[in-house]
Design an enzyme around this catalytic site. Structure first.
Site, PDB file in Angstrom:
ATOM      1  N   ILE A 129      -5.920  -4.696  20.374  1.00 55.12           N
ATOM      2  CA  ILE A 129      -6.278  -5.873  19.656  1.00 55.12           C
ATOM      3  C   ILE A 129      -5.173  -6.638  19.466  1.00 55.12           C
ATOM      4  O   ILE A 129      -4.283  -6.357  19.051  1.00 55.12           O
ATOM      5  CB  ILE A 129      -7.161  -5.577  18.267  1.00 55.12           C
ATOM      6  CG1 ILE A 129      -7.998  -4.345  18.169  1.00 55.12           C
ATOM      7  CG2 ILE A 129      -7.683  -6.866  17.540  1.00 55.12           C
ATOM      8  CD1 ILE A 129      -9.501  -4.569  19.097  1.00 55.12           C
TER       9      ILE A 129
ATOM     10  N   TYR B 219       3.023   7.228  14.274  1.00 54.79           N
ATOM     11  CA  TYR B 219       1.889   6.470  14.182  1.00 54.79           C
ATOM     12  C   TYR B 219       0.370   7.190  14.517  1.00 54.79           C
ATOM     13  O   TYR B 219      -0.753   7.299  13.814  1.00 54.79           O
ATOM     14  CB  TYR B 219       1.794   5.337  14.981  1.00 54.79           C
ATOM     15  CG  TYR B 219       0.790   4.052  14.888  1.00 54.79           C
ATOM     16  CD1 TYR B 219       0.802   3.112  14.165  1.00 54.79           C
ATOM     17  CD2 TYR B 219      -0.323   4.208  15.812  1.00 54.79           C
ATOM     18  CE1 TYR B 219      -0.052   2.125  14.049  1.00 54.79           C
ATOM     19  CE2 TYR B 219      -1.390   3.351  15.877  1.00 54.79           C
ATOM     20  CZ  TYR B 219      -1.375   2.347  14.849  1.00 54.79           C
ATOM     21  OH  TYR B 219      -2.121   1.473  14.891  1.00 54.79           O
ATOM     22  N   ALA B 220       0.481   7.813  15.826  1.00 58.05           N
ATOM     23  CA  ALA B 220      -0.584   8.614  16.151  1.00 58.05           C
ATOM     24  C   ALA B 220      -1.172   9.693  15.240  1.00 58.05           C
ATOM     25  O   ALA B 220      -2.233  10.013  14.882  1.00 58.05           O
ATOM     26  CB  ALA B 220      -0.077   9.111  17.451  1.00 58.05           C
TER      27      ALA B 220
ATOM     28  N   SER C  72      -7.388   4.526  14.686  1.00 59.81           N
ATOM     29  CA  SER C  72      -6.892   3.928  16.137  1.00 59.81           C
ATOM     30  C   SER C  72      -7.200   4.845  17.260  1.00 59.81           C
ATOM     31  O   SER C  72      -7.310   5.975  17.080  1.00 59.81           O
ATOM     32  CB  SER C  72      -4.907   3.886  15.879  1.00 59.81           C
ATOM     33  OG  SER C  72      -4.786   3.446  17.470  1.00 59.81           O
TER      34      SER C  72
ATOM     35  N   LYS D 236      -2.771   8.100  12.107  1.00 62.59           N
ATOM     36  CA  LYS D 236      -4.057   7.856  12.621  1.00 62.59           C
ATOM     37  C   LYS D 236      -5.149   8.917  12.814  1.00 62.59           C
ATOM     38  O   LYS D 236      -6.370   8.771  12.623  1.00 62.59           O
ATOM     39  CB  LYS D 236      -4.171   6.708  13.733  1.00 62.59           C
ATOM     40  CG  LYS D 236      -3.451   5.537  13.320  1.00 62.59           C
ATOM     41  CD  LYS D 236      -3.905   4.697  12.427  1.00 62.59           C
ATOM     42  CE  LYS D 236      -3.377   3.278  12.235  1.00 62.59           C
ATOM     43  NZ  LYS D 236      -4.085   2.403  11.110  1.00 62.59           N
TER      44      LYS D 236
ATOM     45  N   VAL E  16       0.896  -1.360   0.033  1.00 67.31           N
ATOM     46  CA  VAL E  16       0.015   0.008  -0.070  1.00 67.31           C
ATOM     47  C   VAL E  16       0.841   1.249   0.023  1.00 67.31           C
ATOM     48  O   VAL E  16       0.498   2.361  -0.201  1.00 67.31           O
ATOM     49  CB  VAL E  16      -0.840   0.127   1.247  1.00 67.31           C
ATOM     50  CG1 VAL E  16      -2.119  -1.077   1.082  1.00 67.31           C
ATOM     51  CG2 VAL E  16      -0.020   0.065   2.580  1.00 67.31           C
TER      52      VAL E  16
ATOM     53  N   ASN F 189      -6.942  -1.137   5.591  1.00 66.01           N
ATOM     54  CA  ASN F 189      -6.963  -1.779   6.634  1.00 66.01           C
ATOM     55  C   ASN F 189      -5.107  -2.001   7.103  1.00 66.01           C
ATOM     56  O   ASN F 189      -4.690  -1.952   8.292  1.00 66.01           O
ATOM     57  CB  ASN F 189      -7.624  -2.945   6.970  1.00 66.01           C
ATOM     58  CG  ASN F 189      -6.740  -4.009   8.038  1.00 66.01           C
ATOM     59  OD1 ASN F 189      -7.073  -3.760   9.168  1.00 66.01           O
ATOM     60  ND2 ASN F 189      -6.041  -5.043   7.723  1.00 66.01           N
TER      61      ASN F 189
HETATM   62  P1  NAI Z   1      -1.165  -7.214  11.839  1.00 63.24           P
HETATM   63  O1  NAI Z   1       0.060  -7.217  11.911  1.00 63.24           O
HETATM   64  O2  NAI Z   1      -1.780  -8.646  12.341  1.00 63.24           O
HETATM   65  O3  NAI Z   1      -1.964  -7.243  10.340  1.00 63.24           O
HETATM   66  C1  NAI Z   1      -1.297  -6.256   9.666  1.00 63.24           C
HETATM   67  C2  NAI Z   1      -1.300  -6.689   8.046  1.00 63.24           C
HETATM   68  O4  NAI Z   1      -0.700  -5.490   7.024  1.00 63.24           O
HETATM   69  C3  NAI Z   1      -0.195  -7.750   7.832  1.00 63.24           C
HETATM   70  O5  NAI Z   1      -0.455  -8.821   7.199  1.00 63.24           O
HETATM   71  C4  NAI Z   1       0.940  -7.301   6.844  1.00 63.24           C
HETATM   72  O6  NAI Z   1       1.550  -8.005   6.086  1.00 63.24           O
HETATM   73  C5  NAI Z   1       0.261  -6.245   6.091  1.00 63.24           C
HETATM   74  N1  NAI Z   1       1.060  -4.954   5.669  1.00 63.24           N
HETATM   75  C6  NAI Z   1       1.930  -4.266   6.495  1.00 63.24           C
HETATM   76  N2  NAI Z   1       2.626  -3.324   5.576  1.00 63.24           N
HETATM   77  C7  NAI Z   1       1.763  -3.464   4.340  1.00 63.24           C
HETATM   78  C8  NAI Z   1       2.027  -2.959   3.210  1.00 63.24           C
HETATM   79  N3  NAI Z   1       3.070  -2.016   3.165  1.00 63.24           N
HETATM   80  N4  NAI Z   1       1.173  -2.955   2.172  1.00 63.24           N
HETATM   81  C9  NAI Z   1       0.220  -4.235   2.352  1.00 63.24           C
HETATM   82  N5  NAI Z   1       0.120  -4.716   3.680  1.00 63.24           N
HETATM   83  C10 NAI Z   1       0.919  -4.621   4.417  1.00 63.24           C
HETATM   84  O7  NAI Z   1      -1.778  -5.966  12.427  1.00 63.24           O
HETATM   85  P2  NAI Z   1      -3.329  -5.673  12.895  1.00 63.24           P
HETATM   86  O8  NAI Z   1      -3.504  -5.289  14.208  1.00 63.24           O
HETATM   87  O9  NAI Z   1      -4.460  -6.645  12.299  1.00 63.24           O
HETATM   88  O10 NAI Z   1      -3.398  -4.258  12.052  1.00 63.24           O
HETATM   89  C11 NAI Z   1      -4.383  -3.942  11.211  1.00 63.24           C
HETATM   90  C12 NAI Z   1      -4.734  -2.281  11.185  1.00 63.24           C
HETATM   91  O11 NAI Z   1      -5.353  -2.017  12.562  1.00 63.24           O
HETATM   92  C13 NAI Z   1      -3.390  -1.479  11.092  1.00 63.24           C
HETATM   93  O12 NAI Z   1      -4.039  -0.406  10.224  1.00 63.24           O
HETATM   94  C14 NAI Z   1      -3.248  -0.995  12.600  1.00 63.24           C
HETATM   95  O13 NAI Z   1      -2.431   0.263  12.693  1.00 63.24           O
HETATM   96  C15 NAI Z   1      -4.410  -1.154  13.012  1.00 63.24           C
HETATM   97  N6  NAI Z   1      -4.638  -1.005  14.438  1.00 63.24           N
HETATM   98  C16 NAI Z   1      -4.437  -2.178  15.110  1.00 63.24           C
HETATM   99  C17 NAI Z   1      -4.664  -1.989  16.731  1.00 63.24           C
HETATM  100  C18 NAI Z   1      -4.000  -3.311  17.541  1.00 63.24           C
HETATM  101  O14 NAI Z   1      -4.128  -2.875  18.489  1.00 63.24           O
HETATM  102  N7  NAI Z   1      -3.690  -4.480  16.944  1.00 63.24           N
HETATM  103  C19 NAI Z   1      -5.220  -0.876  17.389  1.00 63.24           C
HETATM  104  C20 NAI Z   1      -5.613   0.391  16.488  1.00 63.24           C
HETATM  105  C21 NAI Z   1      -5.265   0.144  14.991  1.00 63.24           C
END
Ligand code: NAI
Length: 285
Positions: free
Chosen positions: A185, A152-153, A139, A156, A60, A86
């Site tokens: 999460i 990051y903050a 977030s 978001k 992305v 996402n």
């Molecule tokens: P995760 O690490 O489990 O999944 C993130 C996915 O995004 C991974 O599959 C990764 O390969 C992919 N990714 C990373 N860089 C990428 C790129 N340049 N292009 C395409 N894909 C890419 O993390 P999670 O927690 O599922 O995160 C999803 C979203 O939720 C993120 O935007 C994160 O900032 C947001 N978020 C997560 C929180 C949490 O507590 N887990 C809290 C608030 C927001």
């Protein structure tokens, strides 16, 4: 089957929130274009998830790759109904007094510019789809300090404002745009960037799981499913009157300081009452 016959594009689909959302949308009848940079996990998705899931490599941070993803989804199915912007990671860890320009830019590209162009290149394929909806992941870090590193903050928080601006710009096409603000999460996001051996990573995951279970008023850890359900709601007809807003899904972590909801962590007010009681006892009352 809320999404029967619908085309849904999900970025960051190979893990955590994106993976669970892919499962949910596919189980409710959608054709899901699941995009990620982790091709190994992405290919597994197609095989393991029941339903019509089509993996596409998409970084992305590359606007060309975002465009290719949206164009493919539209070419193969005739248009796009739902986009879930996402994908993400923790980004630069430095504080504002030490961050380097390239690290700042890298974080903004991944977390904010990606969302802008996820919208930009999807819209031409969404304009004539009834009930089209875009959901962006922000977030709780957007509400203030204490939840994440600075860049990051800020990114978001930008996603929240971008969501409002896009909702205004796209109202004329009948496209709704909303955000979700997840709390803590339990996913790989906390450990994926750690430069430590795999066994240590597994241990760190255990620690994170434990921490997440008592970090907020709701006494369990936040799960990817909690966010997938919120996304499905915002993408569905049930949210047909909802646009330009953000849904906080955080188990109450942003309600207030810990002492406001945790009886085991008395705050300053409780301390004063205890002092008063102690003084009364000392005076023999
Ligand atoms: P995760 O690490 O489990 O999944 C993130 C996915 O995004 C991974 O599959 C990764 O390969 C992919 N990714 C990373 N860089 C990428 C790129 N340049 N292009 C395409 N894909 C890419 O993390 P999670 O927690 O599922 O995160 C999803 C979203 O939720 C993120 O935007 C994160 O900032 C947001 N978020 C997560 C929180 C949490 O507590 N887990 C809290 C608030 C927001």
């Amino acid at each position: 089957m809320r999404f029967s016959g619908k085309t849904v594009v999900i970025t960051g689909a190979a893990s955590g929130i994106g993976l669970e959302s892919t499962r949910l949308f596919a189980s409710e009848g959608a054709t899901v274009f699941a995009a990620d940079i982790n091709d190994e996990a992405g290919k597994l998705l197609e095989a393991e998830i029941k339903g019509d899931v089509r993996y596409q490599h998409c970084d992305v941070c590359s606007t060309e790759q975002i465009k290719a993803l949206m164009d493919r989804a539209a070419e193969e199915t005739g248009g796009i109904d739902v986009v879930f912007n996402n994908a993400g990671a923790g980004g630069a860890r430095e504080k504002i007094f030490e961050i380097e320009p390239a690290d700042w830019d890298r974080t903004m590209d991944l977390l904010l510019r990606s969302v802008a162009f996820g919208i930009r290149y999807a819209v031409p394929h969404m304009q004539d789809r009834k009930g089209a909806s875009i959901v962006n992941v922000s977030s709780v870090a957007a509400v203030g300090p204490g939840y994440s590193p600075t860049a990051y903050a800020v990114a978001k928080a930008g996603v929240l404002h971008l969501t409002k601006m896009a909702a205004a710009d796209l109202a004329q096409f009948g496209i709704r745009v909303n955000a979700i603000q997840p709390g803590f999460i339990n996913t790989n996001i906390f450990t994926s960037s750690l430069e430590i051996p795999d066994e240590a990573k597994e241990m760190a995951k255990g620690v994170i799981a434990q921490m997440s279970s008592n970090a907020q008023p709701v006494q369990r850890g936040g799960q990817p499913r909690d966010i997938a359900e919120a996304c499905a709601y915002l993408a569905s007809e049930a949210a047909g009157f909802v646009t330009g807003t953000s849904l906080i899904v955080d188990g109450g972590i942003t309600i207030g300081p810990r002492e406001s909801w945790d009886p085991e962590a008395p705050g300053a007010f409780e301390a004063l009452i205890q002092m008063e009681e102690a003084a009364k006892q000392a005076a023999g009352e």
